[in-house]
Write an enzyme that holds these catalytic residues in place. Structure first.
Site, mmCIF file in Angstrom:
data_model
loop_
_atom_site.group_PDB
_atom_site.id
_atom_site.type_symbol
_atom_site.label_atom_id
_atom_site.label_comp_id
_atom_site.label_asym_id
_atom_site.label_seq_id
_atom_site.Cartn_x
_atom_site.Cartn_y
_atom_site.Cartn_z
ATOM 1 C CG HIS A 65 115.326 33.137 -15.344
ATOM 2 N ND1 HIS A 65 116.699 32.810 -14.769
ATOM 3 C CD2 HIS A 65 115.118 32.154 -16.228
ATOM 4 C CE1 HIS A 65 117.153 31.505 -15.309
ATOM 5 N NE2 HIS A 65 116.178 31.265 -15.856
ATOM 6 C CD GLU A 66 111.489 30.905 -17.341
ATOM 7 O OE1 GLU A 66 111.765 30.713 -18.472
ATOM 8 O OE2 GLU A 66 111.914 30.444 -16.545
ATOM 9 C CG HIS B 138 115.652 31.751 -20.964
ATOM 10 N ND1 HIS B 138 117.125 31.454 -21.014
ATOM 11 C CD2 HIS B 138 115.347 31.198 -19.697
ATOM 12 C CE1 HIS B 138 117.393 30.599 -20.037
ATOM 13 N NE2 HIS B 138 116.312 30.437 -19.231
ATOM 14 C CE1 TYR C 216 119.095 27.385 -21.058
ATOM 15 C CE2 TYR C 216 118.388 24.853 -21.036
ATOM 16 C CZ TYR C 216 118.477 26.113 -20.506
ATOM 17 O OH TYR C 216 117.877 26.193 -18.963
ATOM 18 C CD GLU D 212 119.047 28.695 -16.807
ATOM 19 O OE1 GLU D 212 118.793 29.115 -15.695
ATOM 20 O OE2 GLU D 212 118.232 28.756 -17.594
ATOM 21 C CG ASP E 21 120.506 21.652 -15.568
ATOM 22 O OD1 ASP E 21 119.653 21.794 -16.210
ATOM 23 O OD2 ASP E 21 121.214 22.203 -14.887
ATOM 24 C CG HIS F 61 119.102 25.214 -14.522
ATOM 25 N ND1 HIS F 61 118.964 24.290 -15.648
ATOM 26 C CD2 HIS F 61 118.227 26.428 -14.607
ATOM 27 C CE1 HIS F 61 117.961 24.791 -16.212
ATOM 28 N NE2 HIS F 61 117.280 25.957 -15.523
#
Lengths: 380, 107
Positions: A172-173, A176, A187, A196, A269, A274
């Site tokens: 996931h990271e 990005h 974002y 996301e 958020d 998310h």
């Protein structure tokens, strides 16, 4: 004043980028320093994405990783704990970050023919043991950063394990980073939720790839193993059934919607990035199940090409639906099973693509009756 | 500054969870209350800008909102974790510990 600041006054950024890539070693250092300073001034993340990361990370031509240890502090990147090719460490978090970034590299390289985050061999840097009691992981524009969860609390009070424990978190990271170099999805709001979702999609695919699972065999959980036994939950998100990953007295209930009718309008958020990512996540899941076999093959390929070549900073869910449909047609033929699977995927979350007829308006006898009753305008 | 109530809100992060706690300094252990109030004083909390956010926002980072109520009114500061100055970081760490303790008591 910074000792290299003189370079800032005379040389335009495009030239600095050239120097950073092609200059002598000492020129590179100067140019990179200057670019980094101006990057910090302009908003570090986007500016860094403007030029190839190869300018400040030597392109290795292959997989190159470094794992750093922040030793519970907040200075990044920290001290080197393991370099590419070195033997395993005694520290499990170091090894997880090393192996996980390697598996992520492999998926992108082997399946999508992408050489690292920037498609140009960028070194993969990770930092573990960030702060104490840090329940999070993030991509800071240059590297991955992982906390240890609730390591500072008694075992019976812990809710989170270390964040490197789940391979899909690592994927996931890193994704990005890929998004930062490709679609550059803002974002916030729907583009942020797509950002996301792309990270969840490829995060999940990294784990499925490692386990050699088919779409039907995979659990489609994001962050499995991240919650301790004290929490009532199987993970952080479910792509198969958004909104069902956890339901706990302390953490609350998984807030993800699985359909446009349940889209959450919120300012927190960054506009629910998310939360609403559950919608495109589920569309991908349905597409992959429709196609069968390994999700990283066709469904993943369609999403990857869309991320790389089609989506832009302001893309919304409907754009992503239209573009994945278009890419499925381009790659596998218009009207084929792949395109139909994509269409079904988005239909499952309430988005129509590819000219599916809209829900019928009242016609025939019903329309005539409504007109008679004065409830509908007469046909012109 | 006579603090009546602190509301501490954390959103975002990889898990995207939304946590809010209300803190009454009188309910905290004496040492902790003292440290918290001293830090707010030292920061000149009332004078801090309302927004210390990253622009553009960074993926998976937490966003915090701290609201401090006194008898004269309320002041709120919203900050990203990377964009918070060092002293504000200290305050965030302290509030995170208190929030976590309170959350634990729900169980």
């Amino acid at each position: 004043m910074h000792k290299h600041s003189g370079i800032n006054c005379f040389i335009p950024p495009h030239m600095l980028k050239n120097i950073a890539t092609k200059g002598t070693e000492s020129q590179k250092v100067l140019a990179i320093d200057t670019l980094k300073i101006s990057a910090q001034m302009r908003g570090r993340r986007q500016a860094l994405a403007d030029f190839s990361a190869a300018a400040f990370r030597v392109a290795s031509g292959g997989k190159e990783r470094i794992v750093y240890d922040a030793k519970n502090g907040s200075n990044l990147p920290g001290t080197i704990a393991r370099r590419e090719g070195e033997a395993a460490s005694a520290d499990v978090a170091v090894n997880e970050a090393y192996d996980g970034s390697g598996t992520t590299y492999d998926l992108f390289n082997d399946v999508y023919k992408r050489n690292s985050i920037d498609a140009n061999g960028m070194r993969l840097d990770s930092t573990v043991h960030y702060r104490t009691g840090y329940d999070n992981a993030f991509w800071d524009g240059e590297q991955m950063v992982y906390g240890d969860g609730d390591e500072n609390l008694p075992v019976e009070e812990r809710l989170f394990n270390r964040f490197t424990i789940a391979l899909d978190v690592i994927g996931h990271e890193l994704t990005h980073g890929v998004t930062q170099f490709e679609a550059k999805l803002m974002y916030s709001q729907q583009p942020g939720a797509l950002n996301e979702s792309m990270s969840d999609v490829f995060g999940s695919l990294v784990r499925q790839y490692q386990l050699a699972q088919t779409a039907a065999e995979a659990d489609w959980i994001i962050g499995k193993g991240l919650l301790t036994a004290n929490v009532n939950g199987v993970g952080i998100r479910s792509m198969k059934a958004p909104g069902t990953a956890y339901d706990d007295p302390v953490l609350g209930k998984d807030p993800q919607p699985a359909h446009m009718k349940d889209y959450v309008n919120t300012i927190s958020d960054n506009g629910g990035v998310h939360i609403n990512s559950g919608i495109p996540n589920h569309a991908f899941y349905v597409t992959a199940i429709e196609l069968g076999g390994h999700a990283w093959e066709k469904a993943g390929q369609i999403w990857y090409v869309t991320l790389k070549d089609k989506l832009t900073t302001n893309s919304k869910f409907q754009d992503c639906a239209n573009l994945t449909y278009q890419v499925a047609g381009d790659l596998y033929g218009a009207g084929g099973l792949e395109q139909q699977a994509v269409q079904k995927g988005w239909a499952a979350v309430g988005l129509t693509v590819g000219g599916t007829p809209p829900p019928p308006e009242p016609g025939g006898c019903l329309a005539a009756l409504l007109r008679l009753l004065g409830a509908a305008p007469a046909k012109s | 500054m006579e603090v009546e109530r602190i509301t501490f809100e954390r959103t975002g992060g990889f898990a995207g969870m939304h946590n809010v706690v209300n803190i009454n300094p009188r309910d905290l252990p004496e040492e902790q209350a003292k440290a918290l109030l001293e830090l707010l004083d030292e920061l000149d909390f009332d004078e801090l800008p309302e927004e210390l956010k990253n622009n553009p926002p960074l993926p998976d980072q937490f966003t915090y909102k701290i609201s401090v109520e006194t008898k004269d009114g309320e002041h709120s500061v919203t900050t990203g974790e990377a964009s918070a100055p060092e002293k504000v970081q200290e305050l965030l760490q302290m509030l995170n510990r208190i929030a976590r303790k309170q959350a634990q008591q729900k169980r």
